[in-house]
Design a protein around this motif. Structure first.
Motif, short mmCIF file in Angstrom:
data_model
loop_
_atom_site.label_atom_id
_atom_site.label_comp_id
_atom_site.label_asym_id
_atom_site.label_seq_id
_atom_site.Cartn_x
_atom_site.Cartn_y
_atom_site.Cartn_z
N ASN A 3 0.86 -1.45 -0.09
CA ASN A 3 -0.15 0.02 0.15
C ASN A 3 0.91 1.23 -0.02
O ASN A 3 0.31 2.29 0.27
CB ASN A 3 -0.82 -0.03 1.20
N THR A 4 2.38 1.09 -0.27
CA THR A 4 2.99 2.19 -0.25
C THR A 4 2.75 3.18 -1.40
O THR A 4 2.81 2.53 -2.57
CB THR A 4 4.45 1.83 -0.30
N THR A 5 2.35 4.22 -1.21
CA THR A 5 2.23 5.40 -2.24
C THR A 5 2.91 6.57 -2.14
O THR A 5 3.33 7.62 -3.07
CB THR A 5 0.60 5.82 -2.40
N LYS A 6 3.28 7.01 -0.53
CA LYS A 6 4.02 7.98 -0.43
C LYS A 6 5.39 8.11 -1.00
O LYS A 6 6.06 7.10 -0.72
CB LYS A 6 4.13 8.09 1.38
N ASN A 7 5.83 9.09 -1.53
CA ASN A 7 7.21 9.36 -2.29
C ASN A 7 7.47 8.28 -3.20
O ASN A 7 8.88 8.25 -3.59
CB ASN A 7 8.07 9.36 -1.18
N PHE A 8 6.67 7.47 -3.71
CA PHE A 8 6.95 6.49 -4.54
C PHE A 8 7.00 7.05 -5.90
O PHE A 8 6.05 7.82 -6.57
CB PHE A 8 5.99 5.16 -4.81
N LYS A 9 8.10 7.12 -6.89
CA LYS A 9 8.43 7.60 -7.93
C LYS A 9 9.33 6.58 -8.79
O LYS A 9 10.69 6.65 -8.45
CB LYS A 9 9.23 9.06 -7.71
N PRO A 10 8.97 6.05 -9.77
CA PRO A 10 9.54 5.25 -10.58
C PRO A 10 10.67 5.85 -11.36
O PRO A 10 10.46 6.86 -11.81
CB PRO A 10 8.62 4.56 -11.55
N SER A 11 11.78 5.10 -11.12
CA SER A 11 13.09 5.75 -11.90
C SER A 11 12.85 5.48 -13.62
O SER A 11 12.31 4.40 -13.99
CB SER A 11 14.14 5.08 -11.19
N GLY A 12 13.71 6.38 -14.14
CA GLY A 12 13.57 6.03 -15.75
C GLY A 12 14.81 5.25 -15.90
O GLY A 12 15.45 4.31 -15.23
N SER A 13 15.18 5.35 -17.35
CA SER A 13 16.43 4.52 -17.90
C SER A 13 17.40 4.99 -17.55
O SER A 13 17.69 6.24 -17.34
CB SER A 13 16.20 4.52 -19.45
#
Length: 258
Positions: A183-193
């Motif tokens: 359920n983690t949504t806080k500060n979740f930012k997928p990294s790019g290439s």
């Protein structure tokens, strides 16, 4: 002719086999490294045969466990290094351009010479770039790549590896992953290439979220790759020198007084 000779030598460095003689190719052993930095120990013995990694021995010891995990390539698998294959193909295309005319051929104009040199330089630049610029990948792409299916026993779900060429070095990057709460949504930012992802990089795969907790990189110099890059530089210089000479004579013929 001089350019052809240099490129033939560069092509030979890639050990392109004659049909039927593949089993006579020389195998080379490389120890990529050993370190205890960040509690991640990695020892790798690599055998590079032609343009593929044909065997690997990897020992990993992580902070989670004192137990050493051992992985090898499956006997029925070879991991092809696409960068080396592409560089080899570009060198061959440059040689084909130079071999398209026999020794008795006479160039009719300077523009014709320049056009040939431009085409050769394009192939050589592409060949060099493939060795100097590893492909950037996202973490999901890395997790689902064919490389992860090469090992026996299979890599655990919290470890990823990547092999690539950087200049004259064979590099191995090992990523230790941490599974995030569903359920983690806080500060979740997928990294790019990226060629190399840093600790803290996040990604999502099959509805699960992961974070890179540790990154370790080991590498070793492959001498024949270093020689090949030198051949590329010399060849590009020769092409440019010939273009410069054509330019000097073109200026003379275009602007000489009558």
């Amino acid at each position: 002719k001089q350019l052809q000779d240099i490129l033939k030598e560069a092509s030979r460095r890639f050990s392109i086999p004659t049909p039927g003689l593949e089993n006579q190719l020389k195998q080379e052993n490389f120890i990529l490294g050993s370190s205890t930095e960040n509690m991640l120990q990695c020892q790798v013995l690599s055998v590079m045969c032609l343009i593929a990694l044909s065997s690997q021995d990897i020992n990993l010891k992580t902070a989670k466990s004192n137990q050493v995990m051992h992985f090898t390539f499956r006997d029925d698998k070879h991991w092809k290094l696409q960068q080396i294959q592409d560089a080899r193909n570009h060198v061959n295309q440059a040689l084909q351009l130079l071999s398209g005319r026999n020794e008795s051929y006479h160039f009719k104009t300077g523009a014709e010479v320049n056009k040939l040199m431009d085409a050769v330089m394009l192939q050589l630049t592409r060949a060099r770039n493939r060795l100097t610029t590893p492909a950037a990948m996202t973490l999901p792409e890395l997790a689902t790549s064919g490389l992860m299916k090469m090992f026996t026993p299979p890599m655990p779900g919290d470890v990823m590896v990547n092999f690539y060429i950087n200049l004259s070095k064979l590099c191995l990057t090992v990523y230790q992953l941490h599974a995030m709460q569903p359920n983690t949504t806080k500060n979740f930012k997928p990294s790019g290439s990226s060629v190399l992802h840093n600790p803290g990089a996040m990604f999502e795969l099959n509805n699960a979220k992961f974070e890179v907790s540790q990154v370790h990189k080991v590498e070793c110099v492959v001498p024949w790759l270093n020689n090949t890059l030198i051949f590329f530089t010399i060849s590009l210089q020769l092409c440019q020198q010939l273009k410069d000479k054509i330019s000097v004579f073109s200026s003379f013929w275009n602007y000489r007084p009558y």
